[in-house]
Design a protein around this motif. Sequence first.
Motif, PDB file in Angstrom:
ATOM      1  N   CYS A  32       0.836  -1.197   0.000  1.00 26.91           N
ATOM      2  CA  CYS A  32       0.000   0.000   0.000  1.00 26.91           C
ATOM      3  C   CYS A  32       0.870   1.246   0.000  1.00 26.91           C
ATOM      4  O   CYS A  32       2.051   1.202   0.384  1.00 26.91           O
ATOM      5  CB  CYS A  32      -0.966   0.002   1.170  1.00 26.91           C
ATOM      6  N   PRO A  34       0.300   5.753   0.548  1.00 25.71           N
ATOM      7  CA  PRO A  34      -0.691   6.785   0.865  1.00 25.71           C
ATOM      8  C   PRO A  34      -0.766   7.927  -0.143  1.00 25.71           C
ATOM      9  O   PRO A  34       0.202   8.212  -0.850  1.00 25.71           O
ATOM     10  CB  PRO A  34      -0.161   7.321   2.209  1.00 25.71           C
ATOM     11  N   VAL A  59      -5.282   5.449   1.271  1.00 26.76           N
ATOM     12  CA  VAL A  59      -4.208   4.703   0.601  1.00 26.76           C
ATOM     13  C   VAL A  59      -4.678   3.994  -0.672  1.00 26.76           C
ATOM     14  O   VAL A  59      -5.870   3.767  -0.867  1.00 26.76           O
ATOM     15  CB  VAL A  59      -3.638   3.597   1.531  1.00 26.76           C
ATOM     16  N   THR A 128      -8.517   1.623  -3.870  1.00 24.58           N
ATOM     17  CA  THR A 128      -8.005   2.860  -3.265  1.00 24.58           C
ATOM     18  C   THR A 128      -9.061   3.579  -2.454  1.00 24.58           C
ATOM     19  O   THR A 128     -10.253   3.506  -2.769  1.00 24.58           O
ATOM     20  CB  THR A 128      -7.441   3.814  -4.355  1.00 24.58           C
ATOM     21  N   SER A 141       0.176   7.790  -5.241  1.00 26.48           N
ATOM     22  CA  SER A 141      -0.049   6.634  -4.366  1.00 26.48           C
ATOM     23  C   SER A 141      -0.144   5.355  -5.197  1.00 26.48           C
ATOM     24  O   SER A 141       0.324   4.304  -4.770  1.00 26.48           O
ATOM     25  CB  SER A 141      -1.289   6.837  -3.486  1.00 26.48           C
ATOM     26  N   ALA A 145       2.633   2.481  -4.690  1.00 31.33           N
ATOM     27  CA  ALA A 145       2.123   1.149  -4.295  1.00 31.33           C
ATOM     28  C   ALA A 145       2.577   0.106  -5.317  1.00 31.33           C
ATOM     29  O   ALA A 145       2.947  -1.017  -4.952  1.00 31.33           O
ATOM     30  CB  ALA A 145       0.601   1.174  -4.183  1.00 31.33           C
ATOM     31  N   SER A 188       4.861   9.986  -0.317  1.00 25.57           N
ATOM     32  CA  SER A 188       4.177   8.696  -0.352  1.00 25.57           C
ATOM     33  C   SER A 188       5.154   7.575   0.021  1.00 25.57           C
ATOM     34  O   SER A 188       4.770   6.564   0.600  1.00 25.57           O
ATOM     35  CB  SER A 188       3.564   8.450  -1.734  1.00 25.57           C
ATOM     36  N   THR A 390       4.731   4.219   2.231  1.00 24.84           N
ATOM     37  CA  THR A 390       4.443   2.914   1.604  1.00 24.84           C
ATOM     38  C   THR A 390       5.012   1.733   2.385  1.00 24.84           C
ATOM     39  O   THR A 390       6.045   1.848   3.047  1.00 24.84           O
ATOM     40  CB  THR A 390       5.011   2.906   0.168  1.00 24.84           C
TER      41      THR A 390
END
Length: 395
Positions: A32, A34, A59, A128, A141, A145, A188, A390
Amino acid sequence: MISPIPPLKDLMEAAVAAFREQFGDAPNIAACAPGRVNLIGEHTDYNEGFVFPMALPLVTILVGRERDGDICRIFTLAEGPNEPKLVEFLVPKIQKLEPGSPKWANYIKGVVAKFPGEVPAFDAVVVTSVPLGGGVSSSASLEVATFTFLEQLVPNLRVEQLNKALVCQKAEHDFAGMPCGIMDQFISVMGKTDHALLIDCRSCEGRLVPMKDAGVVVLVTNSNVKHELTGSEYPMRRRQCETAAATLGKKSLREASSADLEANKDKLDSETYRRARHVITEIKRTEEAADALERGDYKRFGHLMVESHNSLRDDYEVSCKELDMLVETALEMRDEGVFGSRMTGGGFGGCTVTLLKKEAVERVVECINSRYQSTGNKATFFVVGASEGTRALQC
Ligand code: GAF
C-alpha cells in the motif's frame, strides 16, 4: 458529514475478494502507499524549494501474485471515468511498454517499465480510498504502491527510498505526461505517522516535524470540482518559473531572493514576475511554517497558510472560485478555532486544507457544507492524522 477513513482491513478484504473472482486464486503479495496533503509549499518543488506535506491515512493497495507466461493482468476497483477496469500487457522483456488506454493503467505501466529489475508476469487488483483527481496524490499513491508491490515480486533487490520516489516521478512524466515535481512521490514513500515532512527539493533531504497535538486537527475538504486546466496550465507555470530564473541569472528560483526579483522586474512580463513572486515568497513561508509548527505556534502557521492561499490565488493563479469559497468560509470561523486554511495540491479544483481546534470541527464542517451547497456542488470532508509511507502488507 465527515467521511470515515476506510480501514485498511476492509480495503484488503475487498481487493482479495475481487482478486479471487477475477483470477480464480488467492493473492500472496500486497502493498500500500498513501495519498498526501500538502500543508504549505505549493508549486515550489520543481523550483528546488521547500514543501511541507504529510502522508494521509487514505491509501492505494495492490494485491496480486506472479503468474506463468508473459502477460500481466490488472483489474481496478477504483471508481473512475468510464474506462475498462481490466488491462493486459506483455512484460517489458517481451515488448517495450508504451502509455495508452485506459489512462488509469499508465501509472502502473510506467512504474513496471522503469522498474530497476526484471519484472515477471503477474496478476493484480487495485483498490483505493484516495479521492481520484482530488489534488491529494491519487496518482503518486498508485505509482508508489506499484513499486512496493514489484519489489516483492523481484527477489534480492534493494532500492534506496529516494530512488524509488524518483522512478515513480519519471513514470508520471513519461507515462501520464505530467511534468510533476518530487513532492508527491517523496512523501508517499517517506511519510511518517504523526509527523509532517519538510522536504528540501534541492538536496532531496527531509526533516520530520512532530504533529501530534490532541487538541489540533487537519481537515481536508474536497471541493469535488476539477477544472480541466491542470494538464496545460501546470507545464506552463513550470516554463514561466524557468524563464524567470534564467532572466535572474539563477539555476532555479530557490537561488533567487525578493531583492533579486525586484532588481530585475522590468526584464520580466508582469505575469512571469508574479509567478516568480509567488514561488520566492512561498519558499520562505514554508521554511518558516515548519518552524512555527515545531514550536506549536498554530496562530503563525495559520497566518502563513492564508498568505500562501492568497499568493496562489492572485500571483500564481491556480485557485478557482470553489476553493476560494471553501477557504473564505473556513476563515470566517477563526473565532471558533480555525487557525488557517488554503488550497492544497496543483489547484484548479481538488481540496483545501484547514488547521483548526478539534473542538471546532463539527461546527466548521457544518458551516462550510451549507454555504458550499449554494454553489450547486457538494463538499466532502476528512479529518486526517499524519500517516505512514508505503509498505508491504500481509495477504
Ligand atoms: C502536483 C505536482 F504533482 C507536485 O509535484 C507539486 O508541484 C504540486 O502539484 C503543487 O505544489 O501535485
